[in-house]
Design an enzyme around this catalytic site. Structure first.
Site, PDB file in Angstrom:
ATOM      1  N   SER A 257      19.223   4.808  44.848  1.00 31.16           N
ATOM      2  CA  SER A 257      18.682   5.834  43.957  1.00 31.16           C
ATOM      3  C   SER A 257      19.779   6.542  43.169  1.00 31.16           C
ATOM      4  CB  SER A 257      17.930   6.903  44.761  1.00 31.16           C
ATOM      5  OG  SER A 257      16.783   6.369  45.367  1.00 31.16           O
TER       6      SER A 257
ATOM      7  N   TYR B 290       8.189  -0.028  28.423  1.00 39.52           N
ATOM      8  CA  TYR B 290       8.440   1.319  28.964  1.00 39.52           C
ATOM      9  C   TYR B 290       7.255   2.243  28.627  1.00 39.52           C
ATOM     10  CZ  TYR B 290      11.368   5.105  30.794  1.00 39.52           C
ATOM     11  OH  TYR B 290      11.872   6.134  31.544  1.00 39.52           O
TER      12      TYR B 290
ATOM     13  N   LYS C 180       9.221  10.796  28.894  1.00 33.31           N
ATOM     14  CA  LYS C 180      10.639  11.188  28.796  1.00 33.31           C
ATOM     15  C   LYS C 180      10.895  12.033  27.549  1.00 33.31           C
ATOM     16  CE  LYS C 180      12.392   9.301  32.563  1.00 33.31           C
ATOM     17  NZ  LYS C 180      12.641  10.176  33.730  1.00 33.31           N
TER      18      LYS C 180
ATOM     19  N   LEU D 166      14.886   1.269  42.983  1.00 35.81           N
ATOM     20  CA  LEU D 166      13.508   0.976  43.392  1.00 35.81           C
ATOM     21  C   LEU D 166      12.572   1.092  42.187  1.00 35.81           C
ATOM     22  CD1 LEU D 166      11.826   0.343  45.933  1.00 35.81           C
ATOM     23  CD2 LEU D 166      11.507   2.817  46.223  1.00 35.81           C
TER      24      LEU D 166
END
Ligand code: NAD
Ligand code: 0WE
Length: 262
Positions: A19, A155, A162, A194
């Protein structure tokens, strides 16, 4: 003496040792920060606990950011254990998997709501709930991606989320500025975490990135951790409302430069 000696940090978004939040936690800990961690669900608790313990964390609490009650309980615990927050690191994003492949036009009302709530609103909710624990000199940091500015295939609704997150950074920076609290984001290049695994086309995007980026390489969680250290420390004392790119220069290049050998 470390740059962050005596400072208390709360880190949301560690899932495992890949992460981005973990890269940030390691960099902050190296400079003497006292860190607390959150996780979502029992499966991730089993991953996060040993990692947090290895950095001598005094606070390891559950927090699903879709719940105001869990955010409130978390902040009560932070108040008991630390009493203040010098650094708040938000490294959380989520969209339903079906939204991250194929046409953007397929975006559903529910998929839009989920992506924006978990990935953008949660920053506002956390800062609100932290309240006066964010002391003068404190730094709030979130993670974003360039898909907010230019279209990255697949995306999709995360790009919109975002964009909302980056705008929220600017509005929060104006609200918290008078209290001496800074709010910034790091826009990171693609990293195999992940959240990136199993995404259609990620492998090819990741490889192309290193071919095109001026530094001719991918970005690591250590790269992001070190930039985060700067933004969380007093070295960046007049930096707020900023989106800092940690992308090996990728954003600057319109088309591939090709091989320098010709
Ligand atoms: P990751 O899977 O390791 O971390 C994502 C985290 O979000 C996980 O810890 C997960 O538990 C958490 N999360 C999801 N839903 C949540 C909820 N409802 N409540 C609380 N936490 C929740 O992946 P990562 O790549 O380290 O992602 C961290 C941040 O970095 C995200 O904001 C992501 O958008 C951003 N980012 C990632 C990349 C990349 O290529 N990996 C690039 C730029 C930005
Ligand atoms: O922000 C991200 C990942 C965000 C993300 C990832 C997942 C995968 C698993 C949000 N929600 C989910 N939901 C899931 O069920 N990145 C910047 C990494 C990323 O994700 C992409 C990318 C890149 C880069 C998705 C499509 C295209 C490129």
């Amino acid at each position: 003496m470390g740059l962050l000696e005596g400072k208390k940090g709360l880190i949301l978004g560690v899932a495992n040792d890949h992460s981005i939040a973990w890269g940030i936690a390691q960099a902050l800990h190296r400079e003497g920060a006292d860190l607390g961690f959150t996780y979502v669900g029992e499966a991730l608790e089993r991953r996060v606990r040993p990692l947090a313990t290895s950095l001598e964390a005094k606070l390891i609490e559950p927090c699903d950011v879709s719940s105001d009650a869990q955010i409130e309980t978390l902040m009560q615990r932070v108040r008991e254990v630390y009493g203040r927050i010098d650094m708040l690191v938000h490294a959380i994003a989520f969209a339903n998997r079906d939204e991250l492949s194929g046409s953007f036009l397929k975006t559903t009302r529910e998929g839009f709501r989920t992506a924006l709530e978990i990935s953008a609103y949660s920053l506002i909710a956390l800062v609100k709930a932290a309240g006066d624990m964010l002391v003068p000199g404190a730094s709030v940091l979130t993670l974003t991606y360039h898909g907010s500015q230019q279209v990255t295939p697949n995306y999709n609704v995360m790009g919109v989320a975002k964009a909302a997150l980056e705008a929220s950074v600017r509005y929060l920076a104006v609200d918290l500025g008078p209290r001496g609290v800074r709010v910034n984001a790091i826009s990171a290049g693609p990293i195999r975490t992940l959240a990136a695994s199993g995404i259609g086309g990620f492998r090819s995007l990741y490889r192309q990135f290193a071919d095109i980026a001026p530094l001719r390489r991918n970005v690591t969680i250590e790269d992001v951790g070190n930039a985060a250290l700067w933004l969380c420390s007093d070295l960046s004392s007049a930096v707020t409302s900023e989106i800092v790119y940690v992308d090996a220069g990728f954003r600057t290049v319109g088309v591939g430069l090709g091989d320098a050998e010709g």
